[in-house]
Design a protein around this motif. Structure first.
Motif, PDB file in Angstrom:
ATOM      1  N   GLN A 236       0.840  -1.214   0.022  1.00  0.00           N
ATOM      2  CA  GLN A 236       0.259  -0.008   0.033  1.00  0.00           C
ATOM      3  C   GLN A 236       0.861   1.346  -0.056  1.00  0.00           C
ATOM      4  OE1 GLN A 236      -2.359  -1.279   3.471  1.00  0.00           O
ATOM      5  NE2 GLN A 236      -3.926  -1.595   2.385  1.00  0.00           N
ATOM      6  N   GLU A 237       2.034   1.119   0.882  1.00  0.00           N
ATOM      7  CA  GLU A 237       2.668   2.171   0.745  1.00  0.00           C
ATOM      8  C   GLU A 237       3.702   2.654  -0.464  1.00  0.00           C
ATOM      9  OE1 GLU A 237       6.782   3.692   3.215  1.00  0.00           O
ATOM     10  OE2 GLU A 237       5.858   2.034   4.093  1.00  0.00           O
ATOM     11  N   LYS A 240       1.273   3.887  -3.329  1.00  0.00           N
ATOM     12  CA  LYS A 240       1.173   5.412  -2.966  1.00  0.00           C
ATOM     13  C   LYS A 240       2.399   5.953  -3.446  1.00  0.00           C
ATOM     14  CE  LYS A 240      -0.107   8.707   0.720  1.00  0.00           C
ATOM     15  NZ  LYS A 240       1.033   9.864   0.136  1.00  0.00           N
ATOM     16  N   LYS A 243       1.721   6.385  -7.202  1.00  0.00           N
ATOM     17  CA  LYS A 243       0.683   7.332  -7.624  1.00  0.00           C
ATOM     18  C   LYS A 243       1.038   8.901  -7.297  1.00  0.00           C
ATOM     19  CE  LYS A 243      -3.582   7.446  -6.176  1.00  0.00           C
ATOM     20  NZ  LYS A 243      -4.608   7.120  -5.516  1.00  0.00           N
ATOM     21  N   ASP A 244       1.869   9.198  -6.187  1.00  0.00           N
ATOM     22  CA  ASP A 244       2.473  10.397  -5.912  1.00  0.00           C
ATOM     23  C   ASP A 244       3.457  10.936  -6.970  1.00  0.00           C
ATOM     24  OD1 ASP A 244       0.837  10.495  -3.746  1.00  0.00           O
ATOM     25  OD2 ASP A 244       2.463  10.079  -2.517  1.00  0.00           O
ATOM     26  N   HIS A 270      -6.604   1.551  -7.608  1.00  0.00           N
ATOM     27  CA  HIS A 270      -6.040   3.070  -8.113  1.00  0.00           C
ATOM     28  C   HIS A 270      -5.893   3.225  -9.704  1.00  0.00           C
ATOM     29  CE1 HIS A 270      -5.135   3.667  -3.883  1.00  0.00           C
ATOM     30  NE2 HIS A 270      -4.514   2.464  -3.751  1.00  0.00           N
TER      31      HIS A 270
END
Length: 488
Positions: A236-237, A240, A243-244, A270
Protein backbone atom coordinates in the motif's frame (compact mmCIF):
# COMPACT_ATOMS: atom_id res chain seq x y z
CA UNK A 1 8.54 -21.72 -6.58
CA UNK A 2 5.79 -20.53 -8.92
CA UNK A 3 3.50 -23.57 -8.71
CA UNK A 4 0.84 -24.40 -6.12
CA UNK A 5 0.53 -28.04 -5.06
CA UNK A 6 -2.66 -29.62 -3.67
CA UNK A 7 -2.41 -32.95 -1.85
CA UNK A 8 -5.17 -35.14 -0.47
CA UNK A 9 -4.79 -35.83 3.27
CA UNK A 10 -5.92 -39.25 4.55
CA UNK A 11 -8.44 -39.41 7.39
CA UNK A 12 -5.94 -41.14 9.70
CA UNK A 13 -3.51 -39.01 11.76
CA UNK A 14 -0.69 -37.79 9.52
CA UNK A 15 2.51 -35.78 9.86
CA UNK A 16 3.24 -33.38 7.03
CA UNK A 17 6.87 -32.85 6.04
CA UNK A 18 8.12 -30.64 3.22
CA UNK A 19 11.60 -31.44 1.94
CA UNK A 20 13.46 -28.67 0.14
CA UNK A 21 16.62 -29.63 -1.71
CA UNK A 22 19.45 -27.12 -2.06
CA UNK A 23 18.49 -24.99 -5.08
CA UNK A 24 22.08 -24.30 -6.13
CA UNK A 25 23.06 -27.98 -6.00
CA UNK A 26 19.92 -29.01 -7.88
CA UNK A 27 20.33 -26.37 -10.60
CA UNK A 28 23.95 -27.44 -11.13
CA UNK A 29 22.87 -31.09 -11.43
CA UNK A 30 20.28 -30.10 -14.03
CA UNK A 31 22.88 -28.08 -15.91
CA UNK A 32 25.25 -31.05 -15.94
CA UNK A 33 22.50 -33.29 -17.25
CA UNK A 34 20.92 -30.95 -19.81
CA UNK A 35 23.76 -28.67 -20.86
CA UNK A 36 24.91 -25.14 -20.12
CA UNK A 37 23.17 -21.99 -21.38
CA UNK A 38 24.46 -18.44 -21.40
CA UNK A 39 23.12 -15.83 -18.97
CA UNK A 40 24.25 -12.26 -18.20
CA UNK A 41 23.41 -12.09 -14.47
CA UNK A 42 23.92 -14.72 -11.79
CA UNK A 43 25.36 -18.11 -12.64
CA UNK A 44 24.24 -20.03 -15.69
CA UNK A 45 22.64 -22.94 -13.80
CA UNK A 46 19.78 -20.65 -12.72
CA UNK A 47 18.01 -21.09 -16.06
CA UNK A 48 17.16 -24.72 -15.24
CA UNK A 49 15.07 -23.97 -12.13
CA UNK A 50 11.73 -22.19 -11.91
CA UNK A 51 12.83 -20.03 -9.03
CA UNK A 52 13.05 -16.24 -8.83
CA UNK A 53 16.06 -15.58 -11.02
CA UNK A 54 17.28 -12.58 -9.01
CA UNK A 55 17.96 -14.95 -6.08
CA UNK A 56 21.09 -15.98 -8.01
CA UNK A 57 22.36 -12.39 -7.88
CA UNK A 58 21.79 -9.42 -10.22
CA UNK A 59 23.48 -6.14 -11.02
CA UNK A 60 21.15 -4.43 -8.54
CA UNK A 61 21.01 -7.04 -5.77
CA UNK A 62 22.85 -9.72 -3.79
CA UNK A 63 23.10 -13.47 -4.28
CA UNK A 64 20.74 -14.87 -1.63
CA UNK A 65 19.27 -18.27 -2.48
CA UNK A 66 16.18 -18.71 -0.34
CA UNK A 67 14.60 -21.92 0.89
CA UNK A 68 11.25 -22.85 2.41
CA UNK A 69 7.56 -21.96 1.95
CA UNK A 70 7.18 -18.35 0.82
CA UNK A 71 3.39 -18.38 0.42
CA UNK A 72 0.81 -19.63 2.97
CA UNK A 73 0.41 -23.36 3.55
CA UNK A 74 -3.16 -24.24 4.46
CA UNK A 75 -5.48 -27.16 5.13
CA UNK A 76 -8.84 -27.08 3.34
CA UNK A 77 -11.74 -29.15 4.58
CA UNK A 78 -14.44 -28.20 2.08
CA UNK A 79 -15.94 -31.35 0.60
CA UNK A 80 -17.17 -29.42 -2.42
CA UNK A 81 -15.63 -26.23 -3.76
CA UNK A 82 -16.59 -23.61 -6.30
CA UNK A 83 -13.27 -22.57 -7.86
CA UNK A 84 -11.65 -20.57 -10.65
CA UNK A 85 -14.51 -18.20 -11.36
CA UNK A 86 -13.74 -16.79 -14.80
CA UNK A 87 -15.63 -13.91 -16.38
CA UNK A 88 -15.29 -13.11 -20.05
CA UNK A 89 -17.09 -10.14 -21.57
CA UNK A 90 -17.84 -8.71 -24.99
CA UNK A 91 -19.26 -5.32 -25.94
CA UNK A 92 -22.37 -5.30 -28.11
CA UNK A 93 -24.37 -2.21 -29.14
CA UNK A 94 -24.47 -0.29 -25.88
CA UNK A 95 -24.38 -3.32 -23.61
CA UNK A 96 -21.86 -5.84 -22.36
CA UNK A 97 -22.35 -9.60 -22.36
CA UNK A 98 -20.77 -11.32 -19.35
CA UNK A 99 -20.01 -15.03 -19.65
CA UNK A 100 -19.20 -16.96 -16.50
CA UNK A 101 -17.36 -20.21 -15.97
CA UNK A 102 -16.65 -21.88 -12.64
CA UNK A 103 -15.11 -25.24 -11.77
CA UNK A 104 -16.96 -27.58 -9.41
CA UNK A 105 -14.38 -29.55 -7.44
CA UNK A 106 -15.00 -32.22 -4.85
CA UNK A 107 -12.80 -34.14 -2.44
CA UNK A 108 -11.51 -37.42 -3.90
CA UNK A 109 -12.96 -39.36 -0.97
CA UNK A 110 -16.39 -37.75 -1.17
CA UNK A 111 -19.03 -38.71 -3.69
CA UNK A 112 -21.44 -35.85 -4.15
CA UNK A 113 -24.94 -36.62 -5.33
CA UNK A 114 -26.07 -33.74 -7.51
CA UNK A 115 -29.73 -33.18 -6.71
CA UNK A 116 -31.15 -29.71 -7.25
CA UNK A 117 -27.64 -28.22 -7.37
CA UNK A 118 -27.09 -24.83 -9.01
CA UNK A 119 -24.49 -22.13 -9.43
CA UNK A 120 -25.81 -18.62 -8.83
CA UNK A 121 -23.81 -15.59 -9.98
CA UNK A 122 -24.71 -12.09 -8.75
CA UNK A 123 -23.13 -8.92 -10.19
CA UNK A 124 -23.73 -5.71 -8.25
CA UNK A 125 -22.87 -2.11 -9.15
CA UNK A 126 -23.99 -0.66 -5.81
CA UNK A 127 -27.47 0.16 -7.03
CA UNK A 128 -28.52 -2.67 -9.33
CA UNK A 129 -28.00 -6.43 -9.11
CA UNK A 130 -27.77 -8.73 -12.13
CA UNK A 131 -28.16 -12.47 -11.66
CA UNK A 132 -27.98 -15.78 -13.49
CA UNK A 133 -28.58 -19.37 -12.32
CA UNK A 134 -27.07 -22.51 -13.86
CA UNK A 135 -27.93 -26.13 -13.07
CA UNK A 136 -25.02 -28.45 -12.17
CA UNK A 137 -25.14 -32.11 -13.10
CA UNK A 138 -21.71 -33.38 -12.09
CA UNK A 139 -18.40 -32.33 -10.56
CA UNK A 140 -15.21 -31.65 -12.44
CA UNK A 141 -16.97 -29.61 -15.12
CA UNK A 142 -17.56 -25.93 -15.78
CA UNK A 143 -20.78 -24.27 -14.73
CA UNK A 144 -21.57 -21.67 -17.40
CA UNK A 145 -23.89 -18.66 -17.32
CA UNK A 146 -24.56 -15.32 -19.04
CA UNK A 147 -25.58 -11.84 -17.84
CA UNK A 148 -26.25 -8.71 -19.93
CA UNK A 149 -25.63 -5.19 -18.56
CA UNK A 150 -26.94 -2.13 -20.39
CA UNK A 151 -24.57 0.88 -20.53
CA UNK A 152 -21.90 -0.72 -18.32
CA UNK A 153 -19.74 1.40 -16.02
CA UNK A 154 -16.19 1.28 -17.35
CA UNK A 155 -12.86 0.99 -15.59
CA UNK A 156 -10.32 3.67 -16.55
CA UNK A 157 -6.62 4.24 -15.81
CA UNK A 158 -5.80 6.86 -13.20
CA UNK A 159 -6.48 10.46 -14.32
CA UNK A 160 -8.65 9.29 -17.23
CA UNK A 161 -11.85 8.39 -15.39
CA UNK A 162 -13.21 6.27 -12.55
CA UNK A 163 -11.78 2.89 -11.59
CA UNK A 164 -15.21 1.28 -11.30
CA UNK A 165 -15.22 -2.31 -10.06
CA UNK A 166 -18.37 -4.44 -9.93
CA UNK A 167 -18.87 -6.80 -6.98
CA UNK A 168 -19.29 -10.40 -8.11
CA UNK A 169 -20.44 -13.27 -5.90
CA UNK A 170 -20.85 -16.89 -7.02
CA UNK A 171 -22.74 -19.39 -4.86
CA UNK A 172 -22.88 -23.18 -5.18
CA UNK A 173 -26.37 -24.04 -3.95
CA UNK A 174 -27.69 -27.48 -3.06
CA UNK A 175 -31.30 -27.87 -1.92
CA UNK A 176 -31.55 -24.10 -1.33
CA UNK A 177 -28.42 -24.12 0.87
CA UNK A 178 -25.11 -22.40 -0.03
CA UNK A 179 -22.36 -25.02 0.27
CA UNK A 180 -19.51 -23.05 -1.36
CA UNK A 181 -18.99 -19.44 -2.30
CA UNK A 182 -16.42 -17.21 -3.99
CA UNK A 183 -16.23 -13.44 -4.44
CA UNK A 184 -14.23 -11.16 -6.70
CA UNK A 185 -14.17 -7.74 -8.31
CA UNK A 186 -14.80 -7.11 -11.99
CA UNK A 187 -13.53 -4.18 -14.00
CA UNK A 188 -14.93 -3.77 -17.51
CA UNK A 189 -12.73 -2.07 -20.09
CA UNK A 190 -11.46 -2.38 -23.65
CA UNK A 191 -7.72 -2.52 -24.30
CA UNK A 192 -5.64 -2.64 -27.45
CA UNK A 193 -1.94 -2.47 -28.26
CA UNK A 194 -1.98 -0.36 -31.43
CA UNK A 195 0.70 -1.34 -33.94
CA UNK A 196 -0.20 0.34 -37.19
CA UNK A 197 2.30 -0.04 -40.03
CA UNK A 198 4.32 3.08 -40.81
CA UNK A 199 6.97 3.93 -43.36
CA UNK A 200 9.48 2.69 -40.80
CA UNK A 201 8.24 0.06 -38.37
CA UNK A 202 4.93 0.29 -36.55
CA UNK A 203 3.27 2.44 -33.93
CA UNK A 204 3.45 1.19 -30.36
CA UNK A 205 0.85 2.58 -27.97
CA UNK A 206 -2.17 1.48 -25.97
CA UNK A 207 -5.81 2.44 -26.24
CA UNK A 208 -8.06 1.94 -23.23
CA UNK A 209 -11.79 2.18 -23.98
CA UNK A 210 -10.91 3.42 -27.50
CA UNK A 211 -8.84 6.28 -26.04
CA UNK A 212 -5.05 6.59 -26.61
CA UNK A 213 -3.28 6.72 -23.24
CA UNK A 214 -0.01 8.55 -22.64
CA UNK A 215 2.07 6.27 -20.42
CA UNK A 216 4.33 7.55 -17.67
CA UNK A 217 5.57 4.43 -15.92
CA UNK A 218 8.18 2.69 -13.84
CA UNK A 219 9.77 -0.75 -13.54
CA UNK A 220 8.97 -2.98 -10.57
CA UNK A 221 11.68 -5.34 -9.36
CA UNK A 222 11.04 -7.60 -6.33
CA UNK A 223 10.65 -5.63 -3.14
CA UNK A 224 12.72 -7.92 -0.93
CA UNK A 225 15.27 -10.74 -1.09
CA UNK A 226 13.15 -12.58 1.50
CA UNK A 227 9.73 -11.95 0.09
CA UNK A 228 7.78 -13.65 2.88
CA UNK A 229 8.75 -10.66 5.08
CA UNK A 230 6.57 -8.28 3.04
CA UNK A 231 2.97 -7.43 3.94
CA UNK A 232 0.02 -5.78 2.27
CA UNK A 233 0.83 -2.60 4.23
CA UNK A 234 4.22 -2.42 2.48
CA UNK A 235 2.52 -2.68 -0.91
CA UNK A 236 0.00 0.00 0.00
CA UNK A 237 2.86 2.35 0.83
CA UNK A 238 4.72 1.58 -2.40
CA UNK A 239 1.66 1.99 -4.62
CA UNK A 240 1.04 5.35 -2.94
CA UNK A 241 4.58 6.41 -3.88
CA UNK A 242 3.87 5.40 -7.47
CA UNK A 243 0.66 7.45 -7.53
CA UNK A 244 2.42 10.43 -5.96
CA UNK A 245 5.08 10.24 -8.71
CA UNK A 246 2.26 10.59 -11.28
CA UNK A 247 2.92 7.18 -12.81
CA UNK A 248 0.09 5.29 -14.48
CA UNK A 249 1.84 2.01 -15.40
CA UNK A 250 4.06 -0.51 -13.61
CA UNK A 251 6.14 -3.02 -15.52
CA UNK A 252 6.56 -6.26 -13.54
CA UNK A 253 10.09 -7.30 -14.48
CA UNK A 254 10.80 -10.86 -15.67
CA UNK A 255 13.65 -11.74 -13.32
CA UNK A 256 11.45 -11.48 -10.24
CA UNK A 257 8.25 -13.11 -9.01
CA UNK A 258 4.58 -13.48 -9.76
CA UNK A 259 3.33 -10.94 -7.23
CA UNK A 260 0.69 -11.64 -4.53
CA UNK A 261 -2.96 -10.89 -5.21
CA UNK A 262 -2.94 -7.71 -3.15
CA UNK A 263 -0.43 -6.09 -5.55
CA UNK A 264 -2.82 -6.51 -8.49
CA UNK A 265 -5.85 -5.59 -6.35
CA UNK A 266 -4.19 -2.30 -5.39
CA UNK A 267 -3.38 -1.55 -9.04
CA UNK A 268 -7.00 -2.29 -10.01
CA UNK A 269 -8.29 -0.05 -7.23
CA UNK A 270 -5.98 2.89 -8.01
CA UNK A 271 -6.06 2.63 -11.81
CA UNK A 272 -2.39 1.70 -12.28
CA UNK A 273 -1.88 -0.25 -15.53
CA UNK A 274 0.45 -3.27 -15.58
CA UNK A 275 2.88 -4.50 -18.23
CA UNK A 276 3.67 -8.05 -17.04
CA UNK A 277 6.74 -10.02 -18.10
CA UNK A 278 6.79 -13.79 -17.81
CA UNK A 279 9.48 -14.94 -15.39
CA UNK A 280 12.45 -15.29 -17.74
CA UNK A 281 15.30 -12.78 -17.82
CA UNK A 282 18.68 -12.06 -19.42
CA UNK A 283 19.49 -15.59 -20.50
CA UNK A 284 19.19 -18.38 -23.04
CA UNK A 285 16.66 -20.80 -21.52
CA UNK A 286 16.38 -24.53 -22.25
CA UNK A 287 13.40 -26.35 -23.74
CA UNK A 288 13.74 -30.01 -22.72
CA UNK A 289 10.51 -31.84 -21.89
CA UNK A 290 10.53 -31.71 -18.09
CA UNK A 291 11.39 -27.98 -18.17
CA UNK A 292 8.59 -27.22 -20.64
CA UNK A 293 6.08 -29.22 -18.62
CA UNK A 294 7.03 -27.23 -15.52
CA UNK A 295 6.67 -23.96 -17.41
CA UNK A 296 3.24 -24.93 -18.79
CA UNK A 297 1.95 -25.80 -15.31
CA UNK A 298 3.29 -22.54 -13.90
CA UNK A 299 1.80 -20.44 -16.69
CA UNK A 300 -1.59 -22.16 -16.50
CA UNK A 301 -1.85 -21.60 -12.75
CA UNK A 302 -0.60 -18.02 -12.82
CA UNK A 303 -2.72 -16.86 -15.76
CA UNK A 304 -5.79 -18.54 -14.26
CA UNK A 305 -5.12 -16.57 -11.07
CA UNK A 306 -4.36 -13.28 -12.84
CA UNK A 307 -7.20 -13.31 -15.38
CA UNK A 308 -9.46 -11.64 -12.83
CA UNK A 309 -7.36 -8.45 -12.58
CA UNK A 310 -8.32 -5.50 -14.77
CA UNK A 311 -5.04 -3.57 -14.62
CA UNK A 312 -2.92 -6.06 -16.63
CA UNK A 313 -2.99 -4.91 -20.25
CA UNK A 314 -0.02 -6.78 -21.76
CA UNK A 315 2.11 -9.87 -21.15
CA UNK A 316 5.68 -10.06 -22.52
CA UNK A 317 7.49 -13.36 -22.96
CA UNK A 318 10.72 -12.40 -21.19
CA UNK A 319 13.12 -9.64 -20.21
CA UNK A 320 15.94 -9.08 -22.76
CA UNK A 321 16.32 -12.73 -23.86
CA UNK A 322 16.03 -11.77 -27.54
CA UNK A 323 18.68 -9.14 -26.90
CA UNK A 324 20.97 -11.84 -25.46
CA UNK A 325 20.34 -14.08 -28.48
CA UNK A 326 21.11 -11.22 -30.86
CA UNK A 327 24.37 -10.42 -29.05
CA UNK A 328 25.51 -14.06 -29.18
CA UNK A 329 24.91 -14.28 -32.93
CA UNK A 330 24.19 -17.59 -34.65
CA UNK A 331 23.44 -19.81 -31.66
CA UNK A 332 20.61 -22.16 -30.80
CA UNK A 333 17.70 -20.38 -29.13
CA UNK A 334 15.62 -23.23 -27.63
CA UNK A 335 13.27 -20.96 -25.66
CA UNK A 336 11.82 -19.49 -28.86
CA UNK A 337 9.24 -22.26 -28.66
CA UNK A 338 8.20 -20.89 -25.25
CA UNK A 339 7.97 -17.25 -26.29
CA UNK A 340 6.55 -17.70 -29.78
CA UNK A 341 4.36 -20.82 -29.44
CA UNK A 342 3.52 -21.86 -25.88
CA UNK A 343 3.00 -18.50 -24.16
CA UNK A 344 0.92 -16.76 -26.89
CA UNK A 345 -1.33 -19.84 -27.16
CA UNK A 346 -1.88 -19.97 -23.38
CA UNK A 347 -2.48 -16.21 -23.11
CA UNK A 348 -5.06 -16.50 -25.89
CA UNK A 349 -6.79 -19.49 -24.26
CA UNK A 350 -6.90 -18.12 -20.71
CA UNK A 351 -6.81 -14.31 -21.06
CA UNK A 352 -8.28 -13.86 -24.53
CA UNK A 353 -8.41 -10.30 -25.85
CA UNK A 354 -8.27 -8.71 -22.37
CA UNK A 355 -4.49 -8.28 -22.67
CA UNK A 356 -1.99 -8.14 -25.52
CA UNK A 357 0.96 -10.51 -25.88
CA UNK A 358 4.47 -9.46 -26.98
CA UNK A 359 7.26 -12.00 -27.65
CA UNK A 360 9.79 -10.21 -25.46
CA UNK A 361 10.64 -7.05 -23.58
CA UNK A 362 12.03 -5.50 -25.68
CA UNK A 363 11.31 -7.16 -28.99
CA UNK A 364 10.87 -4.44 -31.64
CA UNK A 365 13.77 -3.40 -33.88
CA UNK A 366 15.83 -0.57 -32.39
CA UNK A 367 14.20 2.90 -32.41
CA UNK A 368 10.98 1.80 -34.15
CA UNK A 369 9.15 0.16 -31.25
CA UNK A 370 9.67 -0.85 -27.64
CA UNK A 371 13.29 -0.57 -26.46
CA UNK A 372 15.49 -0.64 -23.36
CA UNK A 373 17.76 2.38 -23.72
CA UNK A 374 20.92 1.63 -21.71
CA UNK A 375 23.50 3.39 -23.87
CA UNK A 376 23.65 5.97 -21.11
CA UNK A 377 25.30 4.40 -18.05
CA UNK A 378 25.60 0.92 -19.64
CA UNK A 379 26.58 0.04 -23.20
CA UNK A 380 28.42 2.77 -25.11
CA UNK A 381 28.08 5.20 -22.17
CA UNK A 382 26.79 8.12 -24.22
CA UNK A 383 26.38 11.56 -22.72
CA UNK A 384 22.99 11.92 -21.06
CA UNK A 385 22.62 15.20 -22.96
CA UNK A 386 22.25 13.05 -26.10
CA UNK A 387 19.24 11.14 -24.83
CA UNK A 388 17.08 13.00 -27.34
CA UNK A 389 18.94 11.10 -30.07
CA UNK A 390 18.58 7.72 -28.33
CA UNK A 391 14.86 7.46 -28.85
CA UNK A 392 12.26 4.80 -29.42
CA UNK A 393 8.48 4.61 -29.60
CA UNK A 394 8.05 2.94 -26.22
CA UNK A 395 11.04 3.15 -23.87
CA UNK A 396 10.70 0.58 -21.10
CA UNK A 397 14.05 0.99 -19.36
CA UNK A 398 16.64 3.73 -18.98
CA UNK A 399 18.40 5.21 -16.00
CA UNK A 400 21.35 6.67 -14.13
CA UNK A 401 22.81 5.40 -10.86
CA UNK A 402 23.76 7.42 -7.77
CA UNK A 403 24.89 6.85 -4.21
CA UNK A 404 22.20 6.35 -1.59
CA UNK A 405 21.95 9.13 0.98
CA UNK A 406 24.29 9.23 3.97
CA UNK A 407 21.70 8.00 6.47
CA UNK A 408 20.91 4.93 4.34
CA UNK A 409 24.60 4.07 3.89
CA UNK A 410 25.17 4.27 7.64
CA UNK A 411 22.64 1.49 8.19
CA UNK A 412 24.83 -1.13 6.52
CA UNK A 413 28.39 0.28 6.43
CA UNK A 414 29.91 0.82 9.86
CA UNK A 415 32.86 3.07 8.93
CA UNK A 416 31.87 5.56 6.26
CA UNK A 417 35.13 7.33 5.37
CA UNK A 418 35.49 8.09 1.65
CA UNK A 419 33.70 7.38 -1.65
CA UNK A 420 36.13 4.70 -2.89
CA UNK A 421 35.72 2.56 0.24
CA UNK A 422 35.84 -1.11 -0.81
CA UNK A 423 32.80 -1.93 1.31
CA UNK A 424 30.88 0.72 -0.61
CA UNK A 425 31.78 -0.87 -3.92
CA UNK A 426 30.87 -4.35 -2.67
CA UNK A 427 27.34 -3.16 -2.00
CA UNK A 428 26.86 -2.11 -5.62
CA UNK A 429 26.70 -5.00 -8.10
CA UNK A 430 26.73 -2.93 -11.29
CA UNK A 431 29.79 -3.56 -13.48
CA UNK A 432 32.30 -0.67 -13.33
CA UNK A 433 30.15 1.20 -10.84
CA UNK A 434 32.77 3.65 -9.48
CA UNK A 435 34.39 4.43 -12.84
CA UNK A 436 31.11 4.95 -14.68
CA UNK A 437 29.73 7.20 -11.99
CA UNK A 438 32.92 9.27 -11.86
CA UNK A 439 32.80 9.67 -15.65
CA UNK A 440 29.36 11.29 -15.57
CA UNK A 441 30.13 13.44 -12.51
CA UNK A 442 33.51 14.70 -13.71
CA UNK A 443 32.22 15.51 -17.19
CA UNK A 444 29.39 17.68 -15.94
CA UNK A 445 30.11 19.44 -12.64
CA UNK A 446 33.00 21.14 -10.85
CA UNK A 447 34.22 18.94 -8.00
CA UNK A 448 35.71 21.00 -5.17
CA UNK A 449 36.20 18.17 -2.70
CA UNK A 450 36.00 14.38 -2.63
CA UNK A 451 34.62 14.08 0.87
CA UNK A 452 31.85 11.51 1.11
CA UNK A 453 28.87 13.79 1.72
CA UNK A 454 29.82 16.08 -1.18
CA UNK A 455 30.28 13.09 -3.49
CA UNK A 456 26.90 11.66 -2.51
CA UNK A 457 25.29 15.00 -3.34
CA UNK A 458 27.05 15.27 -6.71
CA UNK A 459 26.07 11.76 -7.82
CA UNK A 460 22.46 12.44 -6.88
CA UNK A 461 22.58 15.78 -8.69
CA UNK A 462 23.79 14.07 -11.88
CA UNK A 463 21.14 11.38 -11.47
CA UNK A 464 18.35 13.96 -11.16
CA UNK A 465 19.62 16.01 -14.13
CA UNK A 466 20.11 12.85 -16.18
CA UNK A 467 16.59 11.65 -15.44
CA UNK A 468 15.23 15.09 -16.33
CA UNK A 469 17.00 14.83 -19.69
CA UNK A 470 15.41 11.39 -20.03
CA UNK A 471 12.01 13.04 -19.89
CA UNK A 472 13.07 15.11 -22.91
CA UNK A 473 13.86 11.81 -24.63
CA UNK A 474 10.30 10.71 -23.92
CA UNK A 475 8.78 13.81 -25.48
CA UNK A 476 11.03 13.53 -28.54
CA UNK A 477 10.11 9.87 -28.78
CA UNK A 478 6.46 10.87 -29.03
CA UNK A 479 7.07 13.56 -31.64
CA UNK A 480 9.39 11.64 -33.93
CA UNK A 481 8.06 8.17 -33.20
CA UNK A 482 4.54 9.17 -34.32
CA UNK A 483 3.24 7.48 -31.18
CA UNK A 484 0.92 8.47 -28.37
CA UNK A 485 2.98 6.59 -25.80
CA UNK A 486 6.45 6.36 -24.42
CA UNK A 487 7.26 4.90 -21.03
CA UNK A 488 9.80 6.44 -18.69
Amino acid sequence: MFVEYRLAIPSTPVELKILFRNALHESRKLEQKNGGFYCSNGESSRVHVRKAQYHYGWDWGPLLLTCGPWRPVRVEEDLVELANLKIDYQFEAGQVELKFEADILNNDDFEMVFRDTKVQVIVNDGNTSYECMTAVEQSGVNAVGTIYIENPKLWWPINHGNQFLYDVQANLIENNRIISQCKRKLGIRKTQLVQTKLEKGKTFYFEINDTPIFINGCNWIPSHSFHSDTTKAHYQEWIKLIKDANFNLIRVWGGGIWEPDWFYELCDYHGILIWHDFMFACAMYPAYDSFLNNVKLEVKQQLTRLQKFTSIIIYAGNNEDYQIAEQLGKVKFPAQIIYEKILPRMVDEIIGDKAAYHWGCPYSPSDVGDIHQWNVWHGTQEKYQDWDKLIGRFILEFGMLAFANHQTLQEYITKLQYPQLQMMDLHNKAVGFERRLALYVMENVKVDTMDLENWIYLTQLIQSIGKENGKIMNVVGVLFGKSMIVIQ
